[in-house]
Design a protein around this motif. Structure first.
Motif, PDB file in Angstrom:
ATOM      1  N   ILE A 191     -20.733  39.194  23.171  1.00 42.41           N
ATOM      2  CA  ILE A 191     -20.769  40.203  22.127  1.00 42.41           C
ATOM      3  C   ILE A 191     -20.625  41.548  22.565  1.00 42.41           C
ATOM      4  CG2 ILE A 191     -22.834  38.557  21.170  1.00 42.41           C
ATOM      5  CD1 ILE A 191     -24.985  40.204  22.360  1.00 42.41           C
ATOM      6  N   GLY A 192     -20.859  42.036  20.977  1.00 41.68           N
ATOM      7  CA  GLY A 192     -20.912  43.712  21.047  1.00 41.68           C
ATOM      8  C   GLY A 192     -22.719  44.055  20.607  1.00 41.68           C
ATOM      9  N   ASP A 216     -30.926  31.055  30.764  1.00 45.19           N
ATOM     10  CA  ASP A 216     -30.916  30.008  31.332  1.00 45.19           C
ATOM     11  C   ASP A 216     -30.034  28.646  30.472  1.00 45.19           C
ATOM     12  OD1 ASP A 216     -33.206  30.102  32.890  1.00 45.19           O
ATOM     13  OD2 ASP A 216     -34.375  29.461  32.070  1.00 45.19           O
ATOM     14  N   GLU A 217     -30.450  29.063  29.454  1.00 45.99           N
ATOM     15  CA  GLU A 217     -29.414  28.092  28.353  1.00 45.99           C
ATOM     16  C   GLU A 217     -28.807  29.453  27.193  1.00 45.99           C
ATOM     17  OE1 GLU A 217     -30.356  24.722  25.922  1.00 45.99           O
ATOM     18  OE2 GLU A 217     -32.762  25.540  26.772  1.00 45.99           O
ATOM     19  N   LEU A 218     -27.733  29.153  26.382  1.00 44.37           N
ATOM     20  CA  LEU A 218     -26.849  30.145  25.696  1.00 44.37           C
ATOM     21  C   LEU A 218     -28.073  29.241  24.049  1.00 44.37           C
ATOM     22  CD1 LEU A 218     -23.477  29.923  25.725  1.00 44.37           C
ATOM     23  CD2 LEU A 218     -24.942  31.955  26.537  1.00 44.37           C
ATOM     24  N   PRO A 219     -28.298  30.637  22.741  1.00 44.93           N
ATOM     25  CA  PRO A 219     -29.075  29.729  22.113  1.00 44.93           C
ATOM     26  C   PRO A 219     -28.021  29.046  21.337  1.00 44.93           C
ATOM     27  CG  PRO A 219     -28.621  31.965  22.093  1.00 44.93           C
ATOM     28  CD  PRO A 219     -27.931  31.910  22.742  1.00 44.93           C
ATOM     29  N   LYS A 224     -22.891  25.109  17.649  1.00 44.87           N
ATOM     30  CA  LYS A 224     -22.796  25.568  17.661  1.00 44.87           C
ATOM     31  C   LYS A 224     -23.568  27.409  18.788  1.00 44.87           C
ATOM     32  CE  LYS A 224     -19.152  28.383  14.401  1.00 44.87           C
ATOM     33  NZ  LYS A 224     -19.255  30.194  14.547  1.00 44.87           N
ATOM     34  N   VAL A 225     -22.365  28.506  18.952  1.00 45.81           N
ATOM     35  CA  VAL A 225     -23.270  29.219  19.964  1.00 45.81           C
ATOM     36  C   VAL A 225     -24.013  29.675  18.957  1.00 45.81           C
ATOM     37  CG1 VAL A 225     -23.724  31.045  21.760  1.00 45.81           C
ATOM     38  CG2 VAL A 225     -22.706  28.977  22.342  1.00 45.81           C
ATOM     39  N   GLN A 226     -25.182  30.674  18.446  1.00 45.34           N
ATOM     40  CA  GLN A 226     -25.535  31.310  17.921  1.00 45.34           C
ATOM     41  C   GLN A 226     -25.733  32.809  18.465  1.00 45.34           C
ATOM     42  OE1 GLN A 226     -25.939  28.947  15.223  1.00 45.34           O
ATOM     43  NE2 GLN A 226     -27.626  29.616  14.837  1.00 45.34           N
ATOM     44  N   LYS A 227     -24.439  33.913  18.192  1.00 44.54           N
ATOM     45  CA  LYS A 227     -24.090  35.108  18.702  1.00 44.54           C
ATOM     46  C   LYS A 227     -24.913  36.150  18.037  1.00 44.54           C
ATOM     47  CE  LYS A 227     -19.636  34.384  20.988  1.00 44.54           C
ATOM     48  NZ  LYS A 227     -18.076  35.180  21.188  1.00 44.54           N
ATOM     49  N   ALA A 228     -25.089  35.225  16.483  1.00 41.83           N
ATOM     50  CA  ALA A 228     -25.695  36.081  15.683  1.00 41.83           C
ATOM     51  C   ALA A 228     -27.484  36.727  16.505  1.00 41.83           C
ATOM     52  CB  ALA A 228     -26.388  35.717  14.723  1.00 41.83           C
ATOM     53  N   GLN A 229     -28.125  35.588  16.994  1.00 34.19           N
ATOM     54  CA  GLN A 229     -29.292  35.786  17.415  1.00 34.19           C
ATOM     55  C   GLN A 229     -29.304  36.903  18.795  1.00 34.19           C
ATOM     56  OE1 GLN A 229     -31.165  31.802  17.951  1.00 34.19           O
ATOM     57  NE2 GLN A 229     -32.055  32.368  19.814  1.00 34.19           N
ATOM     58  N   ALA A 231     -29.011  39.898  18.527  1.00 35.33           N
ATOM     59  CA  ALA A 231     -29.890  40.797  17.392  1.00 35.33           C
ATOM     60  C   ALA A 231     -30.519  41.139  19.100  1.00 35.33           C
ATOM     61  CB  ALA A 231     -30.413  39.841  16.502  1.00 35.33           C
ATOM     62  N   GLN A 232     -31.509  39.772  19.936  1.00 32.15           N
ATOM     63  CA  GLN A 232     -31.969  40.150  20.969  1.00 32.15           C
ATOM     64  C   GLN A 232     -31.303  41.513  21.577  1.00 32.15           C
ATOM     65  OE1 GLN A 232     -31.523  36.626  23.239  1.00 32.15           O
ATOM     66  NE2 GLN A 232     -32.785  37.429  25.071  1.00 32.15           N
ATOM     67  N   TYR A 233     -30.425  41.699  21.567  1.00 31.32           N
ATOM     68  CA  TYR A 233     -29.614  43.135  22.613  1.00 31.32           C
ATOM     69  C   TYR A 233     -29.435  43.872  21.967  1.00 31.32           C
ATOM     70  CZ  TYR A 233     -29.501  39.401  26.102  1.00 31.32           C
ATOM     71  OH  TYR A 233     -30.447  38.424  26.926  1.00 31.32           O
ATOM     72  N   GLN A 234     -29.985  44.358  20.640  1.00 35.04           N
ATOM     73  CA  GLN A 234     -29.358  45.169  19.815  1.00 35.04           C
ATOM     74  C   GLN A 234     -29.969  46.074  20.298  1.00 35.04           C
ATOM     75  OE1 GLN A 234     -28.517  44.972  16.139  1.00 35.04           O
ATOM     76  NE2 GLN A 234     -28.598  46.355  15.524  1.00 35.04           N
TER      77      GLN A 234
END
Ligand code: MCA
Ligand code: AMP
Length: 512
Positions: free
Chosen positions: A436-437, A487-490, A496-501, A504-507
């Motif tokens: 992600i960016g 441990d696992e991708l959201p 589908k992997v929740q990249k938006a989540q 937000a986590q690494y904002q």
């Protein structure tokens, strides 16, 4: 004059009759190149290319440092009717292999230090000749041949629709796509921009961008050439050096990182920039905050514009009139821009968010060897689907509000997560990854990798293996600045992997 060669003719017009005018002051070496020298040497390099068998339509791939000789090599390729294919100097041999095998150039010009590595790659792609050019552009087999070549080049007639260049742009689905740019597309964009940005022979542009992308090669250099202006030519961006050149220059073109870094120098002020008439930003979003800070410190409003490899420049804030921070301005003259519903394709009214579509003489001719991708993105009506989401206000100013493509823009370079995920996932001990960016104060966005390791794998050691693999296969700017193990991708209910989540986590990762 190069009357029959469409682009060369346009690029020669501005300096015709003014051959002793300076084209480039090479800031690092103190050497000047005037227009006579620029074109004479370009013609001799063109003769070398013809001696190597380059004929109309042949690709000339180039992975060399930034020098005036590189610019001459570009002109030489155009003069012989060839197709210029510049490659990022940061690309590994692994990355270069793909481009060579896809574009099958007749000639590759590379750094002498990479000759052995790249010759074996070039052999796979059946490249006829591998020539070298040193970092300063002064030596290498290309230059040796230029000194021995006899006779002039035959300037090859070319029309607007003939190809002039292929520039690769990463693909959302993995494989990079070669955008085919015609003589007409490059020439029309250069003359349009020179006109709307009011370039003249009196201009002196500070050139600190790389010259393997549209921004540094075609926007900055083609405009300069077609009006016969001059360049302060830096081999790389250095904020202090750029600032000290301002009193003797008139224009700067840069990515937002240039402006962020320049604002950090303590020498920037209104007096230092008083001779400058234009600051242009593009390739990535310029923060409204940077725009305002720049105006407060220098008194100049940065002019933001919007382009793509496939389209050259599409929109620009006005030279005269309001430059609205946070917008990329109005459609350029001769370029049609509309905002459409991403699924139905229906044109949307002002104020509605949709996909930006572009049509005009600036638009590319399709993707090299990829008719299906071309058909999917470039409609037969001439409209190109940019993958950028935007909104247009009542006055026609366009703002980019997001991307429908999974793309990270770091310091003006595009990084496609899919490519990085592919490299990470191939490492033994990795179950899966998501790239992600994350917002970054210097690069705008920075690449971050989130990795799931197989049970029992020691993470530090796995991280080392991933870094090692990336070092061999990926250019530095693509490599994640940070890597995390989870441990696992959201995922959503569809899996589908929740990249938006994750975003937000690494904002705040780089922002505190
Ligand atoms: C260098 N690094 C980067 C980047 N550049 N990492 C992420 N993103 C980058 N853009 C790496 C270096 O390898 C180094 O790694 C570390 O980050 C710090 O490098 P630094 O010395 O700070 O970087 P630099 O050499 O000063 O370069 C930063 C830069 C450069 C000046 C912003 O990236 C640049 O010139 N960008 C412009 C790109 C451009 O022209 N884009 C236009 C394409 P380590 O520390 O590990 O060694 S887009 C286009 O053409 C379209 C059409 C358009 O609209 O314009
Ligand atoms: P490239 O593939 O390198 O040609 O990058 C093109 C992409 O850069 C566009 O599709 C946009 O997403 C982005 N871009 C270019 N200029 C701007 C800008 N001024 N503001 C925001 N994004 C931009």
């Amino acid at each position: 004059m190069y009357d029959d060669n469409y682009l060369a003719n346009v690029l020669r017009q501005g300096s015709y009759g003014h051959d002793s005018d300076v084209f480039a002051y090479q800031v690092d070496s103190g050497v000047n190149t005037n227009y006579a020298q620029l074109f004479n040497q370009a013609e001799r390099l063109a003769a070398v290319l013809q001696q190597q068998g380059v004929v109309s339509g042949d690709r000339v791939a180039v992975q060399v440092a930034k020098s005036v000789t590189t610019v001459q090599l570009y002109l030489a390729t155009i003069l012989v009717g060839g197709v210029f294919l510049p490659l990022n100097t940061d690309y590994t041999a692994n990355e270069v292999e793909y481009f060579l095998c896809d574009a099958t150039p007749k000639v590759l010009v590379c750094d002498p230090n990479l000759f052995d590595d790249l010759t074996s790659v070039a052999n796979k792609a059946k490249v006829t000749a591998v020539l070298t050019l040193s970092e300063d552009g002064g030596s290498g087999s290309l230059v040796d041949l230029m000194h021995t070549v006899t006779g002039n080049c035959d300037v090859v007639p070319r029309q607007a629709s003939d190809l002039a260049a292929i520039l690769y742009t990463s693909g959302t689905t993995g494989r990079s796509k070669g955008a085919m740019l015609s003589h007409g597309a490059l020439a029309s964009n250069a003359t349009t921009l020179a006109d709307v940005w009011q370039f003249s022979r009196q201009d002196c542009l500070i050139h600190a961008l790389p010259i393997f992308h549209i921004h540094g090669l075609f926007v900055a250099i083609n405009i300069t050439l077609c009006v016969g202006a001059s360049l302060q030519f830096l081999t790389k961006f250095d904020p202090e050096k750029v600032a000290t050149l301002m009193p003797n220059s008139t224009v700067l073109m840069g990515v937002p990182t240039f402006y962020v870094r320049l604002l950090k120098t303590d020498i920037l002020n209104k007096q230092l920039t008083s001779n400058m008439r234009l600051f242009v930003s593009g390739s990535a979003p310029l923060l409204t905050e940077t725009h305002h800070q720049w105006q407060a410190v220098t008194g100049h409003a940065i002019l933001e514009r919007y382009g793509m490899t496939e389209t050259n420049m599409n929109t620009s804030n006005p030279y005269h009139g309001e430059r609205k921070a946070g917008t990329v301005g109005l459609a350029l003259p001769g370029v049609d821009v509309k905002i459409c519903h991403p699924i139905s394709g229906e044109e949307l009214p002002a104020g509605d968010i949709g996909q930006i579509e572009v049509k005009g003489p600036n638009v590319f001719s399709g993707y090299w060897n990829m008719p299906q991708k071309t058909a999917a993105e470039l409609r037969t009506t001439g409209w190109f689907l940019t993958g950028d989401m935007g909104v247009c206000d009542e006055q026609g100013y366009i703002s980019i509000v997001g991307r429908s493509k999974d793309l990270i823009i770091s310091g003006g370079y595009n990084v496609y997560p899919k490519e990085i995920e592919g490299v990470i996932d191939d490492v033994q001990g990795v179950v899966e990854s998501a790239v992600i960016g994350a917002p970054h104060p210097d690069f705008g966005e920075a690449v971050v990798a989130v990795v799931v390791a197989s049970k029992g794998r020691e993470q530090q050691q796995l991280q080392r293996s991933i870094r090692e693999k990336m070092g061999l296969t990926l250019a530095k700017f693509k490599q994640p600045k940070q890597m995390f193990f989870i441990d696992e991708l959201p995922r959503n209910t569809m899996g589908k992997v929740q990249k938006a989540q994750l975003r937000a986590q690494y904002q705040q990762l780089f922002m505190s």
